[in-house]
Design an enzyme around this catalytic site. Structure first.
Site, PDB file in Angstrom:
ATOM      1  N   ASP A  15       0.861  -1.178   0.000  1.00 42.22           N
ATOM      2  CA  ASP A  15       0.000   0.000   0.000  1.00 42.22           C
ATOM      3  C   ASP A  15       0.911   1.246   0.000  1.00 42.22           C
ATOM      4  O   ASP A  15       2.115   1.139   0.298  1.00 42.22           O
ATOM      5  CB  ASP A  15      -0.866  -0.059   1.275  1.00 42.22           C
ATOM      6  CG  ASP A  15      -1.653   1.195   1.499  1.00 42.22           C
ATOM      7  OD1 ASP A  15      -2.323   1.641   0.555  1.00 42.22           O
ATOM      8  OD2 ASP A  15      -1.602   1.748   2.628  1.00 42.22           O
ATOM      9  N   ASP A  17      -0.316   5.171   0.940  1.00 38.37           N
ATOM     10  CA  ASP A  17      -0.596   6.116   2.034  1.00 38.37           C
ATOM     11  C   ASP A  17      -0.732   5.399   3.369  1.00 38.37           C
ATOM     12  O   ASP A  17      -1.523   4.471   3.513  1.00 38.37           O
ATOM     13  CB  ASP A  17      -1.883   6.897   1.742  1.00 38.37           C
ATOM     14  CG  ASP A  17      -1.677   7.913   0.645  1.00 38.37           C
ATOM     15  OD1 ASP A  17      -0.991   8.916   0.897  1.00 38.37           O
ATOM     16  OD2 ASP A  17      -2.178   7.692  -0.463  1.00 38.37           O
ATOM     17  N   ARG A 121     -12.690   8.601  -9.936  1.00 37.70           N
ATOM     18  CA  ARG A 121     -11.473   8.042 -10.535  1.00 37.70           C
ATOM     19  C   ARG A 121     -11.854   6.817 -11.359  1.00 37.70           C
ATOM     20  O   ARG A 121     -13.006   6.387 -11.331  1.00 37.70           O
ATOM     21  CB  ARG A 121     -10.485   7.623  -9.431  1.00 37.70           C
ATOM     22  CG  ARG A 121     -10.118   8.757  -8.502  1.00 37.70           C
ATOM     23  CD  ARG A 121      -9.193   8.274  -7.392  1.00 37.70           C
ATOM     24  NE  ARG A 121      -8.951   9.345  -6.439  1.00 37.70           N
ATOM     25  CZ  ARG A 121      -8.520   9.153  -5.202  1.00 37.70           C
ATOM     26  NH1 ARG A 121      -8.268   7.921  -4.763  1.00 37.70           N
ATOM     27  NH2 ARG A 121      -8.315  10.170  -4.396  1.00 37.70           N
ATOM     28  N   ARG A 132     -11.065  17.445  -0.818  1.00 39.10           N
ATOM     29  CA  ARG A 132      -9.672  17.071  -1.054  1.00 39.10           C
ATOM     30  C   ARG A 132      -8.760  18.291  -1.256  1.00 39.10           C
ATOM     31  O   ARG A 132      -7.551  18.188  -1.107  1.00 39.10           O
ATOM     32  CB  ARG A 132      -9.545  16.150  -2.288  1.00 39.10           C
ATOM     33  CG  ARG A 132     -10.334  14.860  -2.215  1.00 39.10           C
ATOM     34  CD  ARG A 132      -9.644  13.772  -3.014  1.00 39.10           C
ATOM     35  NE  ARG A 132      -8.303  13.595  -2.537  1.00 39.10           N
ATOM     36  CZ  ARG A 132      -7.979  12.868  -1.458  1.00 39.10           C
ATOM     37  NH1 ARG A 132      -8.904  12.235  -0.782  1.00 39.10           N
ATOM     38  NH2 ARG A 132      -6.734  12.779  -1.086  1.00 39.10           N
ATOM     39  N   ARG A 139      -6.546  19.068   7.105  1.00 37.34           N
ATOM     40  CA  ARG A 139      -6.529  17.598   7.072  1.00 37.34           C
ATOM     41  C   ARG A 139      -6.312  17.042   8.489  1.00 37.34           C
ATOM     42  O   ARG A 139      -7.024  16.150   8.942  1.00 37.34           O
ATOM     43  CB  ARG A 139      -5.383  17.219   6.116  1.00 37.34           C
ATOM     44  CG  ARG A 139      -5.013  15.797   5.992  1.00 37.34           C
ATOM     45  CD  ARG A 139      -3.918  15.686   4.939  1.00 37.34           C
ATOM     46  NE  ARG A 139      -4.482  15.501   3.634  1.00 37.34           N
ATOM     47  CZ  ARG A 139      -4.877  14.318   3.156  1.00 37.34           C
ATOM     48  NH1 ARG A 139      -4.721  13.240   3.872  1.00 37.34           N
ATOM     49  NH2 ARG A 139      -5.396  14.220   1.972  1.00 37.34           N
ATOM     50  N   SER A 175     -10.881  10.684   3.909  1.00 37.94           N
ATOM     51  CA  SER A 175     -11.809  10.271   2.851  1.00 37.94           C
ATOM     52  C   SER A 175     -12.244   8.818   2.967  1.00 37.94           C
ATOM     53  O   SER A 175     -11.763   8.070   3.820  1.00 37.94           O
ATOM     54  CB  SER A 175     -11.160  10.515   1.487  1.00 37.94           C
ATOM     55  OG  SER A 175     -10.025   9.686   1.331  1.00 37.94           O
ATOM     56  N   ASP A 177     -13.017   5.497   0.288  1.00 32.24           N
ATOM     57  CA  ASP A 177     -12.935   4.953  -1.070  1.00 32.24           C
ATOM     58  C   ASP A 177     -14.180   4.117  -1.319  1.00 32.24           C
ATOM     59  O   ASP A 177     -14.555   3.286  -0.491  1.00 32.24           O
ATOM     60  CB  ASP A 177     -11.689   4.073  -1.234  1.00 32.24           C
ATOM     61  CG  ASP A 177     -10.401   4.893  -1.196  1.00 32.24           C
ATOM     62  OD1 ASP A 177     -10.383   5.999  -1.772  1.00 32.24           O
ATOM     63  OD2 ASP A 177      -9.420   4.428  -0.597  1.00 32.24           O
TER      64      ASP A 177
HETATM   65  O1  M1P Z   1      -5.428   4.940  -0.412  1.00 28.86           O
HETATM   66  C1  M1P Z   1      -6.533   5.463   0.203  1.00 28.86           C
HETATM   67  C2  M1P Z   1      -6.603   6.949   0.133  1.00 28.86           C
HETATM   68  O2  M1P Z   1      -5.460   7.498   0.788  1.00 28.86           O
HETATM   69  C3  M1P Z   1      -5.469   8.881   0.861  1.00 28.86           C
HETATM   70  O3  M1P Z   1      -6.641   9.265   1.527  1.00 28.86           O
HETATM   71  P1  M1P Z   1      -6.819  10.625   2.388  1.00 28.86           P
HETATM   72  O4  M1P Z   1      -6.733  11.751   1.447  1.00 28.86           O
HETATM   73  O5  M1P Z   1      -8.168  10.421   3.002  1.00 28.86           O
HETATM   74  O6  M1P Z   1      -5.725  10.653   3.448  1.00 28.86           O
HETATM   75  C4  M1P Z   1      -5.483   9.489  -0.524  1.00 28.86           C
HETATM   76  O7  M1P Z   1      -4.284   9.181  -1.177  1.00 28.86           O
HETATM   77  C5  M1P Z   1      -6.657   8.956  -1.291  1.00 28.86           C
HETATM   78  O8  M1P Z   1      -6.548   9.428  -2.614  1.00 28.86           O
HETATM   79  C6  M1P Z   1      -6.661   7.443  -1.284  1.00 28.86           C
HETATM   80  O9  M1P Z   1      -7.804   6.976  -1.943  1.00 28.86           O
END
Ligand code: M1P
Length: 251
Positions: A15, A17, A121, A132, A139, A175, A177
């Site tokens: 993964d 993030d 997407r 976003r 954030r 966010s 997904d």
């Molecule tokens: O991989 C999951 C999500 O990770 C990040 O989420 P957030 O902005 O909530 O921290 C982003 O990279 C998002 O695009 C991605 O779907």
């Protein structure tokens, strides 16, 4: 040395993030250099909910050019050295989009909201009540508020009941997904297993528990067998794991 590493027959899937980098942050160059050295001779794939544009902001070119491939948008696009190999498309459900608009207008979050709150997407939707286009401070503020008020958990549980044909997954920090069944990260397990039917697969993810956006992929890999799931708390744990495995001192 490289020869003996190649013979280990291990494929890494990671993964992005929360695993290779803190959510939406860039990978430091010293981390990238170590990662490239440690995975030299192995197949290494990134498996992210994010899109290529964000991946390029976060992962240095040196890494992108030296790994086997990048599955973006929950596996709905696949890139090898920056070149797109495939892309899935979906038509988002209008009623679902309308519900997302209502969650945004009805939120009890007491601070400023930002634009780009529904990002469509390939094969998926990313929804953020906050928006976003927020600055990093917002954030962090939302992350703390959401941790106390469980807004994302509540949205996920309500929408999961209303739309059984979709998966709603908490991946990053602001966010959710959203994917139609069959378009989630678990499709990456099928693709990687097809490419590497006999090798051991090691998967690094921070959201491997049920409800997290790495869970389905981890479970599918386990179902195929010959897989190890490594739950990551900080990106350094990925380097430590690789360093221990290869016996290479790069820390
Ligand atoms: O991989 C999951 C999500 O990770 C990040 O989420 P957030 O902005 O909530 O921290 C982003 O990279 C998002 O695009 C991605 O779907």
């Amino acid at each position: 040395m490289v020869h003996s590493i190649k013979n280990r027959d291990i494929v890494f899937v990671s993964d992005m993030d929360g695993t290779l980098v803190p959510s939406r942050q860039a990978m430091p160059l010293h981390f990238a250099e170590k990662l490239v050295k440690l995975v030299n001779g192995f197949h290494f794939y990134v498996a992210t909910g994010s899109d290529l544009c964000k991946v390029k902001e976060q992962i240095p070119r040196e890494v992108i050019d030296n790994i086997s491939g990048i599955y973006t948008s929950m596996g709905n696009e696949f890139y090898v050295h920056g070149e797109r190999i495939y892309k899935n498309r979906i038509t988002p459900d209008e009623i679902l989009l309308n519900d997302l608009l209502n969650y945004r207008s009805d939120t009890t979050y007491p601070h400023e909201l930002y634009e780009n709150f529904i990002e469509i997407r390939s094969g998926m939707i990313n929804f953020s009540v906050l928006g976003r286009d927020c600055p990093f401070e917002a954030r962090e503020k939302y992350q703390i508020w959401d941790g106390l008020n469980k807004e994302r958990e509540k949205i996920v549980s309500e929408l999961s009941v209303k739309y059984p044909a979709y998966r709603f997954l908490i991946g990053g920090v602001i966010s959710i997904d959203i994917v139609p069944n069959g378009f989630g990260k678990d499709q990456i397990a099928d693709k990687v297993r097809t490419l590497h039917p006999h090798e051991q697969i090691v998967f690094f993810g921070d959201m491997t528990e049920e409800g997290g956006n790495d869970y389905d992929l981890a479970q599918k890999l386990l179902k195929f067998g010959n897989t190890e799931i490594v739950t990551i708390r900080t990106p350094d744990e990925v380097l430590t794991y690789l360093s221990n495995l290869t016996g290479m001192e790069v820390m």
